[in-house]
Design an enzyme around this catalytic site. Structure first.
Site, PDB file in Angstrom:
ATOM      1  N   CYS A 181      37.423  59.198  44.215  1.00  0.00           N
ATOM      2  CA  CYS A 181      37.011  59.514  45.587  1.00  0.00           C
ATOM      3  C   CYS A 181      37.521  60.895  46.030  1.00  0.00           C
ATOM      4  O   CYS A 181      37.009  61.455  47.006  1.00  0.00           O
ATOM      5  CB  CYS A 181      37.484  58.419  46.536  1.00  0.00           C
ATOM      6  SG  CYS A 181      36.789  56.815  46.079  1.00  0.00           S
TER       7      CYS A 181
ATOM      8  N   ASP B 172      40.517  33.622  26.871  1.00  0.00           N
ATOM      9  CA  ASP B 172      40.006  32.392  27.485  1.00  0.00           C
ATOM     10  C   ASP B 172      39.180  31.658  26.431  1.00  0.00           C
ATOM     11  O   ASP B 172      38.770  32.227  25.422  1.00  0.00           O
ATOM     12  CB  ASP B 172      39.207  32.702  28.759  1.00  0.00           C
ATOM     13  CG  ASP B 172      39.097  31.486  29.688  1.00  0.00           C
ATOM     14  OD1 ASP B 172      39.520  30.381  29.296  1.00  0.00           O
ATOM     15  OD2 ASP B 172      38.574  31.642  30.813  1.00  0.00           O
TER      16      ASP B 172
ATOM     17  N   CYS C   3      38.974  56.482  50.702  1.00  0.00           N
ATOM     18  CA  CYS C   3      39.923  56.235  49.612  1.00  0.00           C
ATOM     19  C   CYS C   3      40.333  57.584  49.035  1.00  0.00           C
ATOM     20  O   CYS C   3      39.573  58.554  49.131  1.00  0.00           O
ATOM     21  CB  CYS C   3      39.224  55.376  48.547  1.00  0.00           C
ATOM     22  SG  CYS C   3      40.144  55.182  47.016  1.00  0.00           S
TER      23      CYS C   3
HETATM   24  N1  GUN Z   1      37.558  31.162  34.342  1.00  0.00           N
HETATM   25  C1  GUN Z   1      37.216  30.919  35.627  1.00  0.00           C
HETATM   26  N2  GUN Z   1      37.478  29.627  35.961  1.00  0.00           N
HETATM   27  C2  GUN Z   1      38.000  29.046  34.854  1.00  0.00           C
HETATM   28  C3  GUN Z   1      38.481  27.710  34.584  1.00  0.00           C
HETATM   29  O1  GUN Z   1      38.479  26.812  35.430  1.00  0.00           O
HETATM   30  N3  GUN Z   1      38.948  27.490  33.302  1.00  0.00           N
HETATM   31  C4  GUN Z   1      38.968  28.477  32.342  1.00  0.00           C
HETATM   32  N4  GUN Z   1      39.455  28.185  31.125  1.00  0.00           N
HETATM   33  N5  GUN Z   1      38.522  29.723  32.585  1.00  0.00           N
HETATM   34  C5  GUN Z   1      38.048  29.996  33.826  1.00  0.00           C
HETATM   35 ZN    ZN Z   2      38.515  55.509  45.373  1.00  0.00          ZN
END
Ligand code: GUN
Ligand code: ZN
Length: 333
Positions: A272, A78, A267
């Site tokens: 668990c 990201d 779970c």
């Molecule tokens: N991570 C959570 N929301 C967003 C978003 O709107 N854009 C980007 N690039 N990363 C995110």
């Molecule tokens: Zn578990």
């Protein structure tokens, strides 16, 4: 719209729908190399966090981001847009962070889109969207001039204005991207505004190429997977497994519990099965966070497999109806 897909990346093929666990290069509760054991096929990390810290940046530029994290499979990075949203500013330009993602060898590169919060003024949402679209154009131009050929993501924004979401999806489709993330959803999710979330997803999805993978940025609670997949979403990412674990929260496919509210562990995952509730409540903070993170990962990927199986059986609708019973806002959505 639910479908099983194959997403081809430079580091291999991923089966979708899937969840990409978020790896924070500064604090790894679970080592990336271990995440495969839970069912992770692809990870997501944050290029901006790496870029900001000299030591991480130099390592990533030297040996690549895969080596930095100890993960040789598909990896999305990201751009720092979430930091932009949280802090109002980032110390990098769109062009710089896109080039950086290319240089460190990401499989999926994300431009620095601008997440507009829900209920923003229309003028702001429009301005942010225009700026986001220019950044998407710029990212495409950067990739055109380079030898590396990762996938490029074209994030969809537009706040809670459905016509802006539609414009955003149409413009991104027109430019042509490999992955379409829908952004700016986290605040809606946190406020249980599931109905608006569904409306935004449907609006965007209708304007995106049918065969392109759609990603929901920051959506990682298993309660929502079956519904989102039925709306045509393929990729999810989340830090929830780790963030929840640090706050003593225990995920299940139909809701989250505080550990102190549990008398039993409902779970049968390895954690668990091996430990009981008393042990989890009484062991040290660090061990508890680690065990809860493991449980949360097991539950998350078990739900991904349940969704895939339901698709094969043509019974996804039944699964989502059962899951949506867990919360009135979810059944309303
Ligand atoms: N991570 C959570 N929301 C967003 C978003 O709107 N854009 C980007 N690039 N990363 C995110
Ligand atoms: Zn578990």
């Amino acid at each position: 719209m639910g479908r099983i897909g194959r997403l081809e990346t430079p580091h291999g093929v991923v089966e979708t729908p899937t969840l990409m666990p978020v790896v924070n290069p500064n604090l790894m509760l679970v080592e990336p190399s271990e995440l495969e054991r839970f069912g992770a096929e692809m990870l997501i990390t944050n290029a901006y966090i790496i870029y900001k810290k000299k030591e991480l940046r130099e390592n990533a530029l030297e040996g690549g981001v895969h080596k930095l994290l100890g993960w040789e499979k598909p990896l999305m990075t990201d751009s720092g847009s979430y930091q932009l949203y949280e802090y109002g500013d980032v110390e990098v330009s769109n062009k710089e962070i896109v080039e950086f993602q290319l240089e460190i060898g990401a499989d999926v590169v994300v431009p620095l889109d601008i997440p507009t919060p829900p209920d923003a003024r229309r003028e702001r949402a429009e301005n942010d969207l225009e700026k986001t679209l220019r950044r998407l154009e710029e990212a495409k131009a950067v990739l055109d001039g380079r030898d590396e050929k990762p996938l490029l993501a074209g994030p969809i924004q537009g706040s809670t204005f459905l016509d802006l979401r539609e414009r955003s999806a149409m413009a991104a489709s027109g430019m042509g991207f490999d992955v379409y993330p829908i952004g700016g959803l986290v605040p809606l999710l946190e406020a249980y505004r599931y109905k608006e979330l569904v409306e935004i997803i449907i609006t965007a999805k209708r304007r995106l190429p049918a065969d392109a993978p759609v990603h929901l940025f920051g959506v990682g609670h298993p309660i929502f997977f079956s519904l989102a997949v039925a709306l045509g979403c393929d990729l999810f990412d989340s830090a929830a497994y780790a963030l929840y674990a640090k706050n003593d929260r225990y995920l299940t496919s139909d809701g989250t519990y505080f550990l102190e509210d549990l008398q039993y562990l409902p779970c049968s995952c390895p954690v668990c099965s091996k430990y009981n509730i008393k042990y989890l409540k009484e062991c040290g903070r660090e061990e508890r966070a680690r065990l809860l993170a493991e449980h949360n990962l097991h539950v998350t990927f078990a739900e991904i497999r349940a969704v895939r199986q339901a698709i094969w059986e043509n019974r996804l609708w039944e699964l989502l109806e059962r899951r949506c019973r867990a919360h009135p806002r979810c059944s309303a959505a």
